[in-house]
Design an enzyme around this catalytic site. Structure first.
Site, short mmCIF file in Angstrom:
data_model
loop_
_atom_site.label_atom_id
_atom_site.label_comp_id
_atom_site.label_asym_id
_atom_site.label_seq_id
_atom_site.Cartn_x
_atom_site.Cartn_y
_atom_site.Cartn_z
N GLU A 1 30.36 43.03 41.75
CA GLU A 1 31.34 42.06 42.23
C GLU A 1 31.36 40.81 41.35
O GLU A 1 32.43 40.32 40.97
CB GLU A 1 31.04 41.68 43.68
CG GLU A 1 31.47 42.72 44.69
CD GLU A 1 32.96 42.97 44.62
OE1 GLU A 1 33.75 42.04 44.86
OE2 GLU A 1 33.35 44.10 44.31
N HIS B 1 40.72 41.23 38.99
CA HIS B 1 39.42 41.62 39.55
C HIS B 1 39.31 43.14 39.66
O HIS B 1 38.29 43.73 39.28
CB HIS B 1 39.26 40.97 40.92
CG HIS B 1 37.99 41.34 41.63
ND1 HIS B 1 36.84 40.58 41.56
CD2 HIS B 1 37.68 42.41 42.42
CE1 HIS B 1 35.89 41.15 42.27
NE2 HIS B 1 36.38 42.27 42.81
N GLU B 2 40.36 43.78 40.16
CA GLU B 2 40.31 45.23 40.36
C GLU B 2 40.32 45.99 39.03
O GLU B 2 39.61 46.98 38.86
CB GLU B 2 41.47 45.67 41.25
CG GLU B 2 41.38 45.17 42.68
CD GLU B 2 40.07 45.53 43.34
OE1 GLU B 2 39.65 46.70 43.23
OE2 GLU B 2 39.45 44.64 43.95
#
Length: 275
Positions: free
Chosen positions: A207, A144-145
């Protein structure tokens, strides 16, 4: 003979300037194909990132537990390799070819967080490990990061800040006369100076995009994307009256988990290839 006054920039030209600025500075996010405004040169952003990352590492206590450190670096390198492969397959490999990947584990059991700066600089806090539980759970977070970084969400957020602060005309003049004008915006976008290393909240679009890309990255790296559901459930359970830092910058309501569930079939196609 008097010199005639300069003709002022007409306001009716502003839409044209903005339109040109948008067209010349747009970039496409991998996987989703979404177009975003990237005004800051990647080289300048990377330079600032390396400097700030170095400062964070100097101020932080790095873990000496080599079992955990090696796990973070092992998972991180697999995710990095997967991201390079993904972009190469889409003809976007040049976007991160100059990334200098680095993965460090910060010894702070009270901090449940992880982040990736532009240029591939990653930090994980030991407080995250009990929630991630294993390599697969850690791959969810790191995927995700890293997705935020390769999709250049930071550049997009900084570009929005620059336009807000300077405007289309003022921005072109500011960047031409002072390339370092972006440093303050960088510090604001990445929280440097207030909460060093903690990213300010991304937009819902960013996101969702990072969730999407991150699932594919972890799958390509050989990790089961279905583990993302249990990871986010554990993260939510850790919340309560004072949620961990990771949730404060990465909201994870039930609707988000449902969205991730809808993305897993696509990610599983990449996971099967790796089996």
């Amino acid at each position: 003979m008097r010199t005639p006054p300069r003709t002022p920039i007409r306001f009716y030209r502003l839409p044209a300037i903005l339109f040109y600025l948008f067209l010349s500075s747009c970039a496409t996010a991998p996987v989703t194909g979404r177009r975003g405004l990237h005004l800051v040169p990647d080289s300048e952003l990377a330079t600032m990132s390396y400097q700030e990352y170095g400062q964070v590492m100097k101020k932080s206590k790095l873990s000496t537990d080599m079992t955990k450190v090696n796990m973070v670096r092992r998972v991180g390198q697999k995710i990095a390799t997967a991201s390079e492969q993904l972009l190469d397959e889409r003809g976007q490999g040049a976007d991160i070819r100059n990334y200098k990947w680095e993965f460090n584990l910060i010894d702070d059991d009270k901090t449940v967080n992880a982040w990736c700066m532009p240029g591939g600089k990653v930090a994980v806090y030991t407080g995250l490990l009990p929630i991630s539980q294993d390599e697969n759970g850690l791959a969810v977070v790191m995927g995700h990061e890293v997705a935020h970084a390769i999709a250049k969400h930071g550049n997009e957020r900084m570009s929005q800040g620059l336009l807000t602060q300077f405007g289309a005309i003022g921005l072109s003049l500011a960047l031409a006369g002072n390339p370092g004008v972006t440093s303050n915006i960088f510090m604001q976008a990445y929280g440097v100076g207030t909460q060093v290393g903690f990213l300010l909240p991304y937009s819902r679009i960013h996101e969702s995009e990072a969730d999407h890309i991150g699932l594919i990255l972890m799958a390509k790296a050989g990790y089961d994307p279905r583990g993302a559901i249990s990871l986010w459930q554990r993260m939510n359970a850790k919340g309560g009256s004072r949620p961990p830092e990771f949730l404060s910058t990465h909201p994870a309501p039930e609707s988000r988990i449902r969205n991730i569930e809808s993305l897993i079939p696509e990610a599983m196609q990449y996971y099967k290839v790796q089996r």
